[in-house]
Design a protein around this motif. Sequence first.
Motif, short mmCIF file in Angstrom:
data_model
loop_
_atom_site.label_atom_id
_atom_site.label_comp_id
_atom_site.label_asym_id
_atom_site.label_seq_id
_atom_site.Cartn_x
_atom_site.Cartn_y
_atom_site.Cartn_z
N GLN A 39 0.83 -1.19 0.00
CA GLN A 39 0.00 0.00 0.00
C GLN A 39 0.87 1.24 0.00
O GLN A 39 1.97 1.24 0.57
N GLY A 40 0.38 2.29 -0.62
CA GLY A 40 1.11 3.55 -0.66
C GLY A 40 0.51 4.58 0.28
O GLY A 40 -0.43 4.30 1.02
N TRP A 41 1.08 5.77 0.23
CA TRP A 41 0.60 6.92 1.00
C TRP A 41 0.46 8.10 0.04
O TRP A 41 1.36 8.34 -0.78
N VAL A 42 -0.63 8.82 0.14
CA VAL A 42 -0.88 9.93 -0.77
C VAL A 42 0.20 11.00 -0.64
O VAL A 42 0.54 11.42 0.47
N GLY A 43 0.75 11.42 -1.77
CA GLY A 43 1.67 12.54 -1.79
C GLY A 43 3.06 12.27 -1.26
O GLY A 43 3.84 13.20 -1.07
N THR A 44 3.39 11.01 -1.02
CA THR A 44 4.73 10.71 -0.55
C THR A 44 5.22 9.43 -1.23
O THR A 44 4.50 8.80 -2.00
N VAL A 45 6.45 9.06 -0.94
CA VAL A 45 7.08 7.91 -1.58
C VAL A 45 7.51 6.92 -0.51
O VAL A 45 8.16 7.29 0.46
N THR A 46 7.14 5.66 -0.69
CA THR A 46 7.56 4.62 0.24
C THR A 46 8.93 4.09 -0.19
O THR A 46 9.34 4.24 -1.34
N TYR A 47 9.61 3.42 0.74
CA TYR A 47 10.93 2.90 0.39
C TYR A 47 10.89 1.79 -0.66
O TYR A 47 11.81 1.71 -1.50
N PRO A 48 9.86 0.94 -0.69
CA PRO A 48 9.81 0.00 -1.81
C PRO A 48 9.71 0.72 -3.16
O PRO A 48 10.36 0.31 -4.13
N GLU A 49 8.94 1.80 -3.22
CA GLU A 49 8.82 2.56 -4.46
C GLU A 49 10.14 3.20 -4.84
O GLU A 49 10.53 3.22 -6.01
N LEU A 50 10.85 3.74 -3.85
CA LEU A 50 12.15 4.35 -4.12
C LEU A 50 13.15 3.28 -4.57
O LEU A 50 13.90 3.50 -5.53
N ALA A 51 13.13 2.14 -3.89
CA ALA A 51 14.05 1.06 -4.26
C ALA A 51 13.81 0.60 -5.69
O ALA A 51 14.76 0.36 -6.45
N GLU A 52 12.55 0.50 -6.08
CA GLU A 52 12.23 0.10 -7.46
C GLU A 52 12.75 1.13 -8.45
O GLU A 52 13.35 0.79 -9.47
N SER A 53 12.53 2.41 -8.16
CA SER A 53 12.95 3.46 -9.06
C SER A 53 14.47 3.51 -9.21
O SER A 53 14.98 3.81 -10.29
N LEU A 54 15.18 3.20 -8.14
CA LEU A 54 16.65 3.23 -8.17
C LEU A 54 17.25 1.95 -8.74
O LEU A 54 18.47 1.84 -8.86
N TYR A 56 17.07 -1.05 -7.31
CA TYR A 56 17.58 -1.90 -6.25
C TYR A 56 16.79 -3.20 -6.07
O TYR A 56 17.24 -4.08 -5.32
N LEU A 57 15.64 -3.32 -6.71
CA LEU A 57 14.83 -4.53 -6.53
C LEU A 57 15.09 -5.58 -7.60
O LEU A 57 14.51 -6.67 -7.56
N GLY A 58 15.95 -5.27 -8.56
CA GLY A 58 16.25 -6.23 -9.61
C GLY A 58 15.00 -6.62 -10.38
O GLY A 58 14.25 -5.75 -10.84
N ASP A 59 14.74 -7.91 -10.48
CA ASP A 59 13.58 -8.37 -11.25
C ASP A 59 12.31 -8.48 -10.41
O ASP A 59 11.28 -8.94 -10.90
N LEU A 60 12.38 -8.09 -9.15
CA LEU A 60 11.15 -8.05 -8.34
C LEU A 60 10.24 -6.93 -8.83
O LEU A 60 10.72 -5.85 -9.16
N GLU A 61 8.95 -7.18 -8.83
CA GLU A 61 7.98 -6.17 -9.24
C GLU A 61 7.10 -5.79 -8.06
O GLU A 61 6.75 -6.64 -7.24
N LEU A 62 6.75 -4.52 -8.00
CA LEU A 62 5.83 -4.04 -6.98
C LEU A 62 4.42 -3.98 -7.55
O LEU A 62 4.24 -3.62 -8.71
N LYS A 63 3.43 -4.32 -6.74
CA LYS A 63 2.04 -4.18 -7.13
C LYS A 63 1.33 -3.31 -6.11
O LYS A 63 1.11 -3.73 -4.97
N TRP A 64 1.00 -2.10 -6.52
CA TRP A 64 0.28 -1.17 -5.64
C TRP A 64 -1.19 -1.56 -5.60
O TRP A 64 -1.84 -1.67 -6.64
N VAL A 65 -1.72 -1.79 -4.40
CA VAL A 65 -3.12 -2.21 -4.27
C VAL A 65 -4.01 -1.11 -3.68
O VAL A 65 -5.20 -1.33 -3.46
N GLY A 66 -3.45 0.05 -3.43
CA GLY A 66 -4.23 1.15 -2.88
C GLY A 66 -3.41 1.93 -1.87
O GLY A 66 -2.24 1.62 -1.62
#
Length: 338
Positions: A39-54, A56-66
């Motif tokens: 889950q995310g937070w409105v108007g901010t960035v979580t560390y999983p999201e930052l890790a994916e953008s950088l 750092y997660l390799g072939d792992l994919e994130l699925k935002w559910v709300g």
Amino acid sequence: MIRTRHVLLSVLLTGALTACSSASGATGNGGEATEIRYQGWVGTVTYPELAESLGYLGDLELKWVGNTISGPQDIQATATGQVDAGGAFNGAIVKLRASGARVKAVAGYYGIDEERYTGFYVLDGSPIKTARDLIGKKIGVNTLGAHSEAVTKEYLKRGGLTPEEADKVELVVVPPVNTEQALRQKQIDVASLSDILREKALSRGGIHPLYTDFELFGPFTAGSFVLREDFIEENPATTRKFVEGFAKAVEWTQTRPREEVIAKYKEIITKRGRNEDVSAIDFWKSSGVAGKGGLIDPKEFQTWADWLEREGDIRPGQVEVADIYTNEFNPFGAGSAS
């Protein structure tokens, strides 16, 4: 006990948590999960999201559910399998573990320092000057049973209020993006404001802090991300990859210039296309996380386990702190388990 109730404001949360199965949908080599639901937070960035953008997660994919506004809800969703990872105040994690939920903290994700803290604000000119003045008043917080409630209970106790008097102080749940507005419209008497939303509110003037968690407790890592123990057991390689990426993202914010972090956060928020205002990110100052890469110190849980025992929220010895967390997967911990 402080009285609590929910208040309905005229703003709906975006992206409410959708119904999910109790297991990750995507699997890869060896049958391990290759997708992490969160889950995310409105108007901010979580560390999983930052890790994916950088990267750092390799072939792992994130699925935002709300989105969520509540740490306890986030880790409860993790415990029940609606998501795979979530974060909350360490005291809330202790309480969830005490209830029998088999979750384990794997990295710290937010903390308190001189730059990042939660303040409890009143309007300039408010008659509220001390803890005793809060009797019969309403304090707006993002959720119940978590960070703001624990800090408020401690403030009232240090202010000399009896349990009966503290019971007359009312906590009401307000979405963080609306808390400042609720205070200025006098729907609440005190507003719990933190991080970028606090700085944005202060820039408009007209409010001042009654108390802050930093004044009460000093610097500390306050919250951690958790995974379910069965997820860790069934997906050891995925767990290591996720936690390593998460930890590297935390360390990135701890070591990069503030302007670079802000620019990256704006890029991520804009790219994900959730119709969010990026202006508040300009007020970001610090992660507040004490340990390098989110390394967990035992005292970050022991403090709250002891406090919850004193408050009567858990039984003495009901939880063992060593069972609540692990640094095993954190690359900054030299592979040492808790």
